[in-house]
Scaffold this motif. Structure first.
Motif, PDB file in Angstrom:
ATOM      1  N   VAL A   1       0.841  -1.199   0.000  1.00  0.00           N
ATOM      2  CA  VAL A   1       0.000   0.000   0.000  1.00  0.00           C
ATOM      3  C   VAL A   1       0.875   1.248   0.000  1.00  0.00           C
ATOM      4  N   LEU A   2       1.928   1.237   0.831  1.00  0.00           N
ATOM      5  CA  LEU A   2       2.836   2.380   0.894  1.00  0.00           C
ATOM      6  C   LEU A   2       3.570   2.578  -0.430  1.00  0.00           C
ATOM      7  N   MET A   3       4.051   1.478  -1.021  1.00  0.00           N
ATOM      8  CA  MET A   3       4.773   1.589  -2.294  1.00  0.00           C
ATOM      9  C   MET A   3       3.837   2.047  -3.403  1.00  0.00           C
ATOM     10  N   LEU A   4       2.599   1.564  -3.401  1.00  0.00           N
ATOM     11  CA  LEU A   4       1.631   1.990  -4.403  1.00  0.00           C
ATOM     12  C   LEU A   4       1.354   3.489  -4.281  1.00  0.00           C
ATOM     13  N   ALA A   5       1.263   3.974  -3.039  1.00  0.00           N
ATOM     14  CA  ALA A   5       1.042   5.411  -2.832  1.00  0.00           C
ATOM     15  C   ALA A   5       2.209   6.220  -3.383  1.00  0.00           C
ATOM     16  N   VAL A   6       3.431   5.788  -3.113  1.00  0.00           N
ATOM     17  CA  VAL A   6       4.624   6.501  -3.586  1.00  0.00           C
ATOM     18  C   VAL A   6       4.678   6.517  -5.104  1.00  0.00           C
ATOM     19  N   LEU A   7       4.499   5.361  -5.720  1.00  0.00           N
ATOM     20  CA  LEU A   7       4.606   5.266  -7.175  1.00  0.00           C
ATOM     21  C   LEU A   7       3.442   5.952  -7.877  1.00  0.00           C
ATOM     22  N   SER A   8       2.267   5.945  -7.264  1.00  0.00           N
ATOM     23  CA  SER A   8       1.106   6.605  -7.864  1.00  0.00           C
ATOM     24  C   SER A   8       1.316   8.109  -7.966  1.00  0.00           C
ATOM     25  N   LEU A   9       1.993   8.672  -6.963  1.00  0.00           N
ATOM     26  CA  LEU A   9       2.255  10.109  -6.988  1.00  0.00           C
ATOM     27  C   LEU A   9       3.400  10.465  -7.924  1.00  0.00           C
ATOM     28  N   ALA A  10       4.277   9.503  -8.189  1.00  0.00           N
ATOM     29  CA  ALA A  10       5.469   9.787  -8.991  1.00  0.00           C
ATOM     30  C   ALA A  10       5.256   9.583 -10.484  1.00  0.00           C
ATOM     31  N   ALA A  11       4.216   8.851 -10.885  1.00  0.00           N
ATOM     32  CA  ALA A  11       4.040   8.526 -12.303  1.00  0.00           C
ATOM     33  C   ALA A  11       2.588   8.688 -12.716  1.00  0.00           C
ATOM     34  N   ASP A  12       2.381   9.223 -13.908  1.00  0.00           N
ATOM     35  CA  ASP A  12       1.030   9.376 -14.461  1.00  0.00           C
ATOM     36  C   ASP A  12       0.793   8.223 -15.434  1.00  0.00           C
ATOM     37  N   GLU A  13       0.156   7.171 -14.942  1.00  0.00           N
ATOM     38  CA  GLU A  13      -0.048   5.962 -15.732  1.00  0.00           C
ATOM     39  C   GLU A  13      -1.240   5.202 -15.168  1.00  0.00           C
ATOM     40  N   PRO A  14      -1.774   4.230 -15.901  1.00  0.00           N
ATOM     41  CA  PRO A  14      -2.899   3.442 -15.385  1.00  0.00           C
ATOM     42  C   PRO A  14      -2.541   2.732 -14.084  1.00  0.00           C
ATOM     43  N   LEU A  15      -3.532   2.584 -13.218  1.00  0.00           N
ATOM     44  CA  LEU A  15      -3.294   1.950 -11.923  1.00  0.00           C
ATOM     45  C   LEU A  15      -2.769   0.530 -12.082  1.00  0.00           C
ATOM     46  N   ARG A  16      -3.218  -0.186 -13.099  1.00  0.00           N
ATOM     47  CA  ARG A  16      -2.782  -1.578 -13.265  1.00  0.00           C
ATOM     48  C   ARG A  16      -1.287  -1.654 -13.536  1.00  0.00           C
ATOM     49  N   VAL A  17      -0.725  -0.647 -14.239  1.00  0.00           N
ATOM     50  CA  VAL A  17       0.714  -0.624 -14.494  1.00  0.00           C
ATOM     51  C   VAL A  17       1.472  -0.293 -13.212  1.00  0.00           C
TER      52      VAL A  17
ATOM     53  N   PRO B   1      -3.195 -10.355 -10.937  1.00  0.00           N
ATOM     54  CA  PRO B   1      -3.062  -9.381 -12.025  1.00  0.00           C
ATOM     55  C   PRO B   1      -4.157  -9.485 -13.081  1.00  0.00           C
ATOM     56  N   VAL B   2      -4.664 -10.675 -13.308  1.00  0.00           N
ATOM     57  CA  VAL B   2      -5.761 -10.849 -14.265  1.00  0.00           C
ATOM     58  C   VAL B   2      -7.012 -10.143 -13.755  1.00  0.00           C
ATOM     59  N   VAL B   3      -7.236 -10.220 -12.433  1.00  0.00           N
ATOM     60  CA  VAL B   3      -8.387  -9.547 -11.826  1.00  0.00           C
ATOM     61  C   VAL B   3      -8.246  -8.031 -11.953  1.00  0.00           C
ATOM     62  N   VAL B   4      -7.042  -7.508 -11.646  1.00  0.00           N
ATOM     63  CA  VAL B   4      -6.795  -6.063 -11.738  1.00  0.00           C
ATOM     64  C   VAL B   4      -7.038  -5.546 -13.144  1.00  0.00           C
ATOM     65  N   ARG B   5      -6.658  -6.333 -14.132  1.00  0.00           N
ATOM     66  CA  ARG B   5      -6.790  -5.942 -15.543  1.00  0.00           C
ATOM     67  C   ARG B   5      -8.249  -5.733 -15.932  1.00  0.00           C
ATOM     68  N   ARG B   6      -9.168  -6.378 -15.214  1.00  0.00           N
ATOM     69  CA  ARG B   6     -10.582  -6.342 -15.596  1.00  0.00           C
ATOM     70  C   ARG B   6     -11.435  -5.445 -14.709  1.00  0.00           C
ATOM     71  N   LEU B   7     -10.851  -4.888 -13.663  1.00  0.00           N
ATOM     72  CA  LEU B   7     -11.629  -4.052 -12.751  1.00  0.00           C
ATOM     73  C   LEU B   7     -11.480  -2.577 -13.113  1.00  0.00           C
ATOM     74  N   PRO B   8     -12.538  -1.765 -12.938  1.00  0.00           N
ATOM     75  CA  PRO B   8     -12.420  -0.320 -13.174  1.00  0.00           C
ATOM     76  C   PRO B   8     -11.471   0.314 -12.169  1.00  0.00           C
ATOM     77  N   GLU B   9     -10.701   1.316 -12.613  1.00  0.00           N
ATOM     78  CA  GLU B   9      -9.601   1.844 -11.804  1.00  0.00           C
ATOM     79  C   GLU B   9     -10.049   2.560 -10.537  1.00  0.00           C
ATOM     80  N   LYS B  10     -10.993   3.480 -10.648  1.00  0.00           N
ATOM     81  CA  LYS B  10     -11.343   4.306  -9.485  1.00  0.00           C
ATOM     82  C   LYS B  10     -11.924   3.487  -8.337  1.00  0.00           C
ATOM     83  N   PRO B  11     -12.915   2.609  -8.573  1.00  0.00           N
ATOM     84  CA  PRO B  11     -13.413   1.783  -7.469  1.00  0.00           C
ATOM     85  C   PRO B  11     -12.332   0.896  -6.865  1.00  0.00           C
TER      86      PRO B  11
END
Length: 253
Positions: free
Chosen positions: A160-176, A222-232
């Motif tokens: 969760v912490l790493m996802l927060a750091v990387l989400s703020l550092a890069a503008d890309e889809p959540l799945r990436v 990862p297959v599940v993440v690929r099929r779920l909408p990003e914001k929810p």
């Protein structure tokens, strides 16, 4: 260890693999399962770190599509995280963990809130002049090192912490970002796991049962993440992280 405990750990491993690859919350299931199987806290912590090695293998295999073209970034983040993980493992083996554990719920809560408010923070950052070179990358480098250290020391919700750091550092889809996060946190976990395998009281039967389940769950995640909408999905990850923070706060309070 009884056959029932082995089965419990295998099932918990599947849940951990799914939760880890989707939300960075593998220890939400694996660590309590190890305690329920009768392991003392320190043994449960180090056994958990060794078992979650398979989580990295499964998520990397399941995220090949998202990780395409990310090699240089993965090497850079993986090395930083591995250095942090080595320091964290050394701290765990050489110091009492009671003081640090009181900080853990607050760190998890902070990471969860950062995921929730990612877009406003990105907009604020976008208004500031960008800095190229090492100076511009220093905040990210420092943050990845710290999350890696946390991952090697305790590990719960380090994703969760790493996802927060990387989400703020890069503008890309959540799945990436999620796929990159899995590899980065995995580097810290693997480094710590190697140290624990030789220097700590790892329960190998428990690690094998849990690790097998993790491998299955993390391959599907990862297959599940690929099929779920990003914001929810982002909101669900943040809320799950806040729930874990509250749970740990009551446990250590």
């Amino acid at each position: 260890m009884s056959a029932g405990s082995v089965f419990l750990l295998a099932v918990a491993g599947v849940a951990s693999g799914l939760a880890g690859s989707i939300a960075g919350l593998a220890s939400l299931f694996s660590y309590p399962a190890l305690l329920a199987a009768g392991l003392p806290p320190v043994a449960a912590n180090v056994t958990n770190a060794v078992a979650l090695f398979t989580n990295t293998l499964g998520t990397a295999a399941g995220s090949r599509e998202e990780l395409r073209g990310q090699r240089r970034r993965l090497v850079r983040l993986g090395l930083l995280s591995a250095v942090g993980g080595s320091v964290g493992a050394a701290l765990l083996l050489g110091t009492p963990s009671s003081t640090f554990e009181h900080v853990v719920p607050w760190l998890i809560a902070l990471g969860s809130v950062l995921i929730l408010v990612r877009e406003p923070l990105r907009r604020i950052a976008g208004r500031r002049p960008s800095r190229d070179g090492l100076r511009g990358r220093l905040p990210l480098i420092f943050a990845v090192l710290l999350v890696g250290l946390y991952g090697g020391y305790f590990g719960a919700a380090s994703g969760v912490l790493m996802l927060a750091v990387l989400s703020l550092a890069a503008d890309e889809p959540l799945r990436v970002t999620n796929a990159v996060k899995n590899v980065a946190t995995g580097a810290a976990n693997v480094t710590a796991a190697i140290a624990y395998a030789f220097l700590a009281p790892v329960h190998w039967q428990a690690a094998a049962a849990l690790g097998l389940g993790c491998l299955i769950g993390s391959r599907v995640g990862p297959v599940v993440v690929r099929r779920l909408p990003e914001k929810p999905l982002r909101i669900a990850i943040a809320l799950a992280g806040l729930g874990l923070a509250v749970s740990l706060w009551y446990r250590t309070g």
